[in-house]
Design a protein around this motif. Structure first.
Motif, short mmCIF file in Angstrom:
data_model
loop_
_atom_site.label_atom_id
_atom_site.label_comp_id
_atom_site.label_asym_id
_atom_site.label_seq_id
_atom_site.Cartn_x
_atom_site.Cartn_y
_atom_site.Cartn_z
N LEU A 156 3.58 4.48 17.45
CA LEU A 156 4.97 4.40 17.00
C LEU A 156 5.47 2.96 16.97
CD1 LEU A 156 6.29 7.46 19.02
CD2 LEU A 156 6.26 7.30 16.53
N ASP A 157 5.08 2.17 17.96
CA ASP A 157 5.46 0.75 17.97
C ASP A 157 4.88 0.02 16.77
OD1 ASP A 157 6.81 1.21 20.27
OD2 ASP A 157 5.44 0.12 21.59
N ALA A 158 3.59 0.28 16.49
CA ALA A 158 2.94 -0.39 15.37
C ALA A 158 3.59 -0.02 14.05
CB ALA A 158 1.45 -0.04 15.36
N LEU A 159 3.94 1.26 13.88
CA LEU A 159 4.57 1.69 12.63
C LEU A 159 5.95 1.06 12.48
CD1 LEU A 159 4.64 3.48 10.12
CD2 LEU A 159 5.47 5.36 11.55
N TYR A 160 6.75 1.08 13.54
CA TYR A 160 8.09 0.48 13.50
C TYR A 160 8.01 -1.01 13.17
CZ TYR A 160 12.70 -0.92 15.36
OH TYR A 160 13.96 -1.44 15.53
N THR A 161 7.09 -1.70 13.85
CA THR A 161 6.95 -3.14 13.62
C THR A 161 6.50 -3.44 12.19
OG1 THR A 161 6.38 -3.43 15.95
CG2 THR A 161 5.82 -5.23 14.45
N GLY A 162 5.55 -2.64 11.69
CA GLY A 162 5.09 -2.84 10.32
C GLY A 162 6.18 -2.63 9.30
N LEU A 163 7.01 -1.59 9.50
CA LEU A 163 8.09 -1.30 8.56
C LEU A 163 9.15 -2.41 8.56
CD1 LEU A 163 8.57 2.52 9.23
CD2 LEU A 163 7.59 1.48 7.18
N LEU A 164 9.32 -3.09 9.70
CA LEU A 164 10.36 -4.11 9.80
C LEU A 164 9.87 -5.51 9.46
CD1 LEU A 164 12.12 -1.89 11.12
CD2 LEU A 164 12.90 -3.62 12.73
N THR A 165 8.61 -5.81 9.72
CA THR A 165 8.13 -7.18 9.55
C THR A 165 7.33 -7.38 8.27
OG1 THR A 165 6.13 -6.72 10.85
CG2 THR A 165 8.07 -7.52 12.04
N LYS A 166 6.86 -6.32 7.64
CA LYS A 166 6.12 -6.43 6.38
C LYS A 166 7.01 -5.98 5.22
CE LYS A 166 2.24 -7.80 8.23
NZ LYS A 166 1.68 -9.14 7.96
N HIS A 167 6.59 -6.34 4.02
CA HIS A 167 7.36 -5.96 2.83
C HIS A 167 6.94 -4.55 2.42
CE1 HIS A 167 7.32 -10.42 2.74
NE2 HIS A 167 8.58 -10.26 2.36
N ALA A 223 -5.27 -4.07 -2.96
CA ALA A 223 -3.82 -4.12 -2.80
C ALA A 223 -3.27 -5.45 -3.34
CB ALA A 223 -3.44 -3.94 -1.34
N HIS A 224 -2.18 -5.39 -4.10
CA HIS A 224 -1.55 -6.58 -4.66
C HIS A 224 -0.43 -7.11 -3.78
CE1 HIS A 224 -3.53 -4.74 -8.18
NE2 HIS A 224 -3.68 -6.00 -8.58
N GLY A 225 0.09 -6.26 -2.87
CA GLY A 225 1.15 -6.67 -1.96
C GLY A 225 0.81 -6.29 -0.54
N ASP A 226 1.81 -6.35 0.32
CA ASP A 226 1.61 -5.96 1.71
C ASP A 226 1.27 -4.48 1.80
OD1 ASP A 226 2.03 -8.46 2.63
OD2 ASP A 226 4.07 -8.11 3.38
N MET A 227 0.50 -4.13 2.84
CA MET A 227 0.10 -2.74 3.06
C MET A 227 -0.13 -2.55 4.55
SD MET A 227 -3.20 -0.76 1.47
CE MET A 227 -3.91 0.68 2.28
N VAL A 272 0.94 5.39 5.62
CA VAL A 272 0.55 4.15 4.94
C VAL A 272 1.77 3.62 4.21
CG1 VAL A 272 -1.13 3.06 3.42
CG2 VAL A 272 -1.73 5.20 4.57
N GLY A 273 2.07 2.33 4.40
CA GLY A 273 3.20 1.70 3.74
C GLY A 273 2.74 0.67 2.72
N PHE A 274 3.46 0.56 1.59
CA PHE A 274 3.08 -0.33 0.49
C PHE A 274 4.29 -1.15 0.04
CE2 PHE A 274 0.58 3.53 0.30
CZ PHE A 274 -0.72 3.08 0.15
N GLN A 275 4.00 -2.33 -0.44
CA GLN A 275 5.04 -3.16 -1.05
C GLN A 275 5.22 -2.80 -2.52
OE1 GLN A 275 4.28 -7.36 -0.74
NE2 GLN A 275 6.14 -7.96 -1.85
N VAL A 276 4.12 -2.47 -3.20
CA VAL A 276 4.14 -2.23 -4.65
C VAL A 276 3.89 -0.75 -4.90
CG1 VAL A 276 3.14 -2.90 -6.86
CG2 VAL A 276 3.24 -4.56 -4.99
N LYS A 277 4.71 -0.15 -5.77
CA LYS A 277 4.56 1.27 -6.06
C LYS A 277 3.24 1.57 -6.74
CE LYS A 277 6.81 5.16 -8.40
NZ LYS A 277 7.93 5.59 -9.29
#
Length: 422
Positions: A122-133, A223-227, A238-243
């Protein structure tokens, strides 16, 4: 590197003894009816005899006893109750194999690994959503994962690192032991029963080769952007910057899983807009608020701080909250006439455990709601104990304050905790 001699570490009496004392004392017995206490009456003789059977290849795995437990959505989850000796050997084998695979497993895998917990994921997911695009989130679910693991592929994955044929045959014995249900033994060429000590490790090995290594390569090459990727057992986000990256990844993932007899659940797998700009973009298109998603018991919501900056609000899942309250209500009904101190001690442990898991920042309202709902259920149960006696709410409030822990946050903000341990 492949390890060619491992079995002697498993049938070592010291390893078996340590595995025995690592088991749950009050666990349900398997098909042989053997309990932890009864087996321990002649522990040294039993372990010596078990070690000898393992050393000469005479050990045989017993079938798994099938039981069903209710899920939050009303369905039944099948679990396998393993025989005691099988639990001992599996636990000893897991200790040996963990020393090999913990070196290989990737950092975004958190489920059933030593020194890692749900809150690390949960910490890793929260941090990724806030610090990555991150602008798009893929919330994926594998349909019947533990029941569809292909034995042939799993053995190939194990043999990639383990060259000791005796250990591989040991794993095959557990996979082929079958399931005993209503007195009938059935066999299957796929799946591993949930509930066994070795099942989580085998599941991690399978997804390490099928998903983790592939996702790492995909992120680096395509990947062309953050992931970002976070996986806990068979649940992953999985989170992505580009659709376009998100859509391409989802299509490639379906194709990848099909090669290894896995399938994404069509109704529970979603790709949606989520992140710092999701609210503004959806309002501009007239699509309402951003969607939410559930992960490890929490509903993740796009929100804003008091200064207007984006944050992720994590609240207790409604189904988890309602399911726990239903369990408490049923238990209070069964123990209606127990003394108040006995019931109070039990409720204190239940509420304290709930606070320790769900006590994350900004979730205080849900914690307070749970505590209040437990107190109200207890009040109703106490009123039903007599047709004439009445417990006023003032007295009930004193009982609640005495026995039920107050709602409090038990975990720091993920960015702070992750910054300390990383």
């Amino acid at each position: 590197m492949r390890f060619t001699a491992l079995l002697h570490h498993i049938y070592n009496p010291e390893a078996l003894r340590e595995a025995y004392f690592g088991l749950k004392r009050k666990a349900a017995p398997g098909v042989d009816g053997e309990t932890w206490q009864h087996y321990g009456e002649n522990l040294e003789e039993n372990l010596a005899e078990l070690s000898g059977r393992l050393a000469r290849g005479a050990y045989r795995a017993k079938p798994v006893r099938r039981v069903f437990i209710p899920k939050a959505d009303g369905r039944q989850r099948p679990l396998g109750v393993t025989a005691l000796e099988d639990k001992i050997v599996q636990r000893a084998a897991v200790e040996v194999l963990n020393a090999i695979y913990e070196v290989d497993f990737l950092d975004f895998s958190y489920g059933f690994r030593p020194g890692r917990s749900q809150h690390n994921a949960l910490d890793a997911l929260y941090t990724g959503l806030l610090t990555k695009h991150v602008n798009w989130v893929l919330d994926a679910d594998i349909r019947g994962f533990f029941d569809t693991i292909n034995h042939e592929w799993l053995v190939k994955f194990v043999e990639h690192r383990v060259a000791d044929k005796r250990v591989v045959r040991l794993i095959q014995k557990w996979l082929n032991a079958g399931v005993l249900e209503d007195g009938k033994r059935t066999y299957s060429e796929e799946g591993t029963p949930q509930g066994g000590n070795v099942s989580p490790l085998l599941a991690n090995i399978y997804l390490h080769y099928v998903f983790d290594l592939w996702a790492k390569h995909w992120r680096r090459k395509q990947a062309h952007g953050d992931m970002i990727v976070v996986r806990y057992a068979d649940d992953f986000v999985v989170g992505f910057q580009v659709k376009a990256d998100a859509e391409k990844f989802l299509a490639d993932l379906r194709e990848r899983f099909a090669k290894f007899a896995l399938e994404l659940h069509p109704e529970k797998t979603r790709l949606f807009e989520f992140g710092a700009f999701a609210d503004r973009n959806r309002q501009r298109k007239g699509e309402g608020k951003p969607e939410t998603f559930n992960f490890l018991g929490f509903t993740h919501i796009c929100a804003k701080k008091r200064n207007g900056r984006f944050t992720v609000l994590r609240q207790t899942m409604r189904k988890r909250l309602q399911g726990k309250l239903a369990e408490i209500k049923e238990e209070l009904r069964k123990n209606l006439h127990d003394p108040i101190p006995k019931v109070g001690n039990w409720l204190r442990s239940v509420v304290a455990g709930h606070m320790r898991y769900y006590g994350v920042p900004m979730n205080t309202p849900a914690l307070a709601l749970f505590r209040f709902a437990v107190g109200r259920l207890w009040h109703r149960a106490l009123k039903r104990r007599s047709q004439t006696a009445r417990i006023t709410w003032d007295r009930m409030k004193r009982l609640i304050d005495r026995w039920l822990p107050a709602a409090r946050v038990c975990h720091p903000y993920p960015l702070r905790r992750l910054g300390v341990i990383t």
